[in-house]
Design an enzyme around this catalytic site. Structure first.
Site, PDB file in Angstrom:
ATOM      1  N   SER A 130      -3.069   2.159   1.105  1.00  0.00           N
ATOM      2  CA  SER A 130      -1.850   2.933   0.898  1.00  0.00           C
ATOM      3  C   SER A 130      -1.902   4.272   1.618  1.00  0.00           C
ATOM      4  CB  SER A 130      -1.615   3.193  -0.592  1.00  0.00           C
ATOM      5  OG  SER A 130      -0.439   3.966  -0.770  1.00  0.00           O
ATOM      6  N   LYS A 184      -2.582  -2.622  -5.858  1.00  0.00           N
ATOM      7  CA  LYS A 184      -1.700  -2.074  -4.809  1.00  0.00           C
ATOM      8  C   LYS A 184      -0.251  -2.414  -5.118  1.00  0.00           C
ATOM      9  CE  LYS A 184      -0.403  -0.348  -0.771  1.00  0.00           C
ATOM     10  NZ  LYS A 184       1.029  -0.589  -0.629  1.00  0.00           N
ATOM     11  N   HIS A 187       0.847  -0.089  -7.691  1.00  0.00           N
ATOM     12  CA  HIS A 187       1.028   1.213  -7.014  1.00  0.00           C
ATOM     13  C   HIS A 187       2.420   1.274  -6.401  1.00  0.00           C
ATOM     14  CE1 HIS A 187       1.335   3.346  -3.145  1.00  0.00           C
ATOM     15  NE2 HIS A 187       0.640   4.292  -3.733  1.00  0.00           N
ATOM     16  N   ASN A 188       2.808   0.218  -5.700  1.00  0.00           N
ATOM     17  CA  ASN A 188       4.121   0.213  -5.059  1.00  0.00           C
ATOM     18  C   ASN A 188       5.251   0.180  -6.071  1.00  0.00           C
ATOM     19  OD1 ASN A 188       2.493   0.025  -2.791  1.00  0.00           O
ATOM     20  ND2 ASN A 188       3.988  -1.236  -1.729  1.00  0.00           N
ATOM     21  N   GLU A 191       5.625   3.574  -7.178  1.00  0.00           N
ATOM     22  CA  GLU A 191       6.270   4.286  -6.055  1.00  0.00           C
ATOM     23  C   GLU A 191       7.778   4.112  -6.125  1.00  0.00           C
ATOM     24  OE1 GLU A 191       4.597   3.232  -2.109  1.00  0.00           O
ATOM     25  OE2 GLU A 191       6.666   2.676  -1.611  1.00  0.00           O
TER      26      GLU A 191
HETATM   27  C1  6PG Z   1       2.045   2.440   1.037  1.00  0.00           C
HETATM   28  C2  6PG Z   1       3.502   2.011   1.082  1.00  0.00           C
HETATM   29  C3  6PG Z   1       3.633   0.806   1.984  1.00  0.00           C
HETATM   30  C4  6PG Z   1       5.058   0.489   2.436  1.00  0.00           C
HETATM   31  C5  6PG Z   1       5.979   0.363   1.282  1.00  0.00           C
HETATM   32  C6  6PG Z   1       7.404   0.097   1.688  1.00  0.00           C
HETATM   33  O1  6PG Z   1       1.440   2.321  -0.041  1.00  0.00           O
HETATM   34  O2  6PG Z   1       1.558   2.888   2.072  1.00  0.00           O
HETATM   35  O3  6PG Z   1       3.904   1.640  -0.223  1.00  0.00           O
HETATM   36  O4  6PG Z   1       3.033  -0.305   1.353  1.00  0.00           O
HETATM   37  O5  6PG Z   1       5.552   1.482   3.255  1.00  0.00           O
HETATM   38  O6  6PG Z   1       5.525  -0.670   0.533  1.00  0.00           O
HETATM   39  O7  6PG Z   1       7.906  -0.720   0.699  1.00  0.00           O
HETATM   40  P1  6PG Z   1       9.432  -0.993   0.480  1.00  0.00           P
HETATM   41  O8  6PG Z   1      10.004  -1.358   1.839  1.00  0.00           O
HETATM   42  O9  6PG Z   1       9.403  -2.136  -0.460  1.00  0.00           O
HETATM   43  O10 6PG Z   1      10.026   0.272  -0.073  1.00  0.00           O
END
Ligand code: 6PG
Length: 479
Positions: A130, A184, A187-188, A191
């Site tokens: 990430s 992960k 984590h997303n 996010e």
């Molecule tokens: C990370 C980000 C990476 C990606 C996103 C975009 O941890 O570096 O999360 O994995 O940029 O997952 O995800 P979306 O297109 O689903 O918003």
């Protein structure tokens, strides 16, 4: 004999290329492979002076250039492309070698691949990476799964290139098989929730208060100096403060308001539904993105009756403070739900994931890096079996102090017509969790009435059913 490389990267698009550069910059000899040779050549031509690269023109040459046990990181698109590279690579590897998938793979795919490759005595390590392109180059947060034996040879390499906070690398062995990709994924999901809450805060200040994006950028800059300090709050100020070059307008006003998603947030919710974990903040964030993309439906609904969204407030400072507190409290709920999901996944798949360690490696490098992850680490280090982050003393106190603001913001948003699904669902989750009695008792009664699905009682053990169709509606034990 060609230079023996300690590790190899196949798939040299920006993420793979930056990871290879990061490894080379840290003194590791890095074998390179890419389906199109041009990318390999370009990397060496442009960055060959950053360290030792061992380019190859075929997968065979790539594998032959690696010291034993071989360690290869696959950095291609998740799904079919990853399977294709594994199919080409695995027959060339030998027992004890390690194949790492650094993409955003679905953890169930990782579990399948790990089990399959284990039959050939190959270690398969699904690894969350990430921090985007910059993180890959300067120090990501790295979440490797796979066997402990694989981590013995792979871990020191990954820890040397990960972000580092207070001398601690943002990388640790998460747990076996798909644990790394699962973490992960969560984590997303967090996010997504975090970004939704930031979006709602922006919307409240923009439409509720009528502030200009540049002024809201300054508010986020101030928030970033306190306990909301985080990468996402920091870059929100950058995006809101940016003017579009073509029109001179705030960039946020010329971007189409339809959010897209590659799928990791959706996976998080699907997994949470299977695990029975109410990640309401993440789910609302995924659905808010979906709603924003339903252009025709939104046009058709535009004239629906309702308030304009402006609160007509005089004291903006108090309102801004209320929004800040609501953001913080809702963020705590979103992280609490995410960590609950990691615990549930760890129990369901017997991964034994250390929640405090996950908070530790998320303190730097990753997209959700934030000051308050230190508090989360402290909470789980203090009590590994913490039932919820919300009942940790620090967070109980912090959310308690934010509560009046939180309730004013959610109530006002409903009254003035600003959509705040993240704030509102977080508050309802908080109230649901602390409720002495929930209406689920009535749900059980209704289920028993129409489906004889039985219910438990507060005053005696066992399961019961009421004979609703009979005279007197007697209750019977169904044990
Ligand atoms: C990370 C980000 C990476 C990606 C996103 C975009 O941890 O570096 O999360 O994995 O940029 O997952 O995800 P979306 O297109 O689903 O918003």
């Amino acid at each position: 004999m060609a230079e023996q490389a300690q590790i190899g990267v196949t798939g040299l698009a920006v993420m793979g290329r930056n990871l290879a550069r990061n490894l080379a910059r840290h003194g590791h000899a890095v074998a390179l492979h890419n389906r199109s040779q041009a990318r390999t050549d370009a990397l060496v031509a442009e960055h060959g002076d950053e360290g030792t690269f061992v380019p190859s023109t075929s997968m065979q040459e790539f594998v032959a250039s690696l010291e034993r046990p071989r360690r290869v990181i696959i950095m291609v698109k998740a799904g079919g492309p990853t399977d294709a590279v594994i199919e080409e690579l695995a027959p060339l590897m030998e027992p004890g070698d390690v194949i790492v998938d650094g993409g955003n793979a679905l953890f169930t795919d990782t579990r399948r691949r790990e089990a399959e490759l284990r039959k050939a005595d190959l270690h398969f390590v699904g690894t969350g990476i990430s921090g985007g392109e910059e993180g890959a180059l300067h120090g990501p947060s790295i979440m490797p799964g796979g066997s402990a034996q694989a981590y013995e040879s792979l871990g020191p390499l990954l820890e040397s290139i990960a972000a580092n906070v207070d001398g601690t690398p943002c990388c640790t062995h998460v747990g076996p098989d798909g644990a790394g990709h699962f973490v992960k994924m969560v984590h997303n999901g967090i996010e997504y929730a975090d970004m939704q809450l930031i979006g709602e805060s922006y919307d409240l200040l923009r439409n509720g208060l009528g502030m200009a994006p540049g002024d809201i950028a300054n508010v986020f800059r101030q928030w970033n100096s306190g306990d909301l300090e985080s990468y996402l709050v920091e870059i929100t100020a950058e995006v809101l403060g940016h003017a579009d070059h073509d029109t001179g307008k705030p960039l946020v006003d010329v971007i189409t308001d339809a959010a897209e998603q590659k799928g990791t947030g959706r996976w998080t919710v699907q997994s949470a539904l299977d695990l029975g974990v109410p990640v309401t903040g993440i789910a609302e964030a995924v659905f808010a993105r979906a709603l924003s993309g339903h252009a025709e439906q939104r046009v058709a609904a535009r004239e629906l009756p309702g308030p304009s969204g402006n609160w007509g407030l005089s004291n903006s400072d108090a309102f801004i403070a209320d929004v800040r507190n609501a953001l913080y409290a809702s963020k705590v709920v979103a992280y609490a739900q995410g960590f609950d999901q990691i615990r549930a996944g760890s129990e369901a798949y017997a991964w034994n994931v250390n929640l405090g360690a996950m908070a530790t490696i998320w303190r730097g490098g990753c997209i959700i890096r934030a000051r308050f992850l230190d508090r989360i680490r402290e909470a789980y280090d203090k009590r590994g079996d913490l039932p919820s982050l919300l009942v940790d003393d620090y967070f109980t106190e912090a959310v308690g102090q934010a509560q009046a603001s939180w309730r004013r913001v959610v109530a006002g948003a409903a009254q003035y017509g600003v959509p705040v699904p993240g704030f509102a669902s977080a508050l309802s989750y908080y109230d649901g969790l602390r409720a002495q009695r929930l209406p689920a008792a009535l749900t059980q009664g209704l289920r028993d009435f129409f489906g004889a699905h039985t219910y438990r009682r507060t005053d005696k053990d066992g399961t019961f059913h009421t004979l609703w169709a009979e005279e007197g509606r007697p209750e019977v034990s169904t044990d």
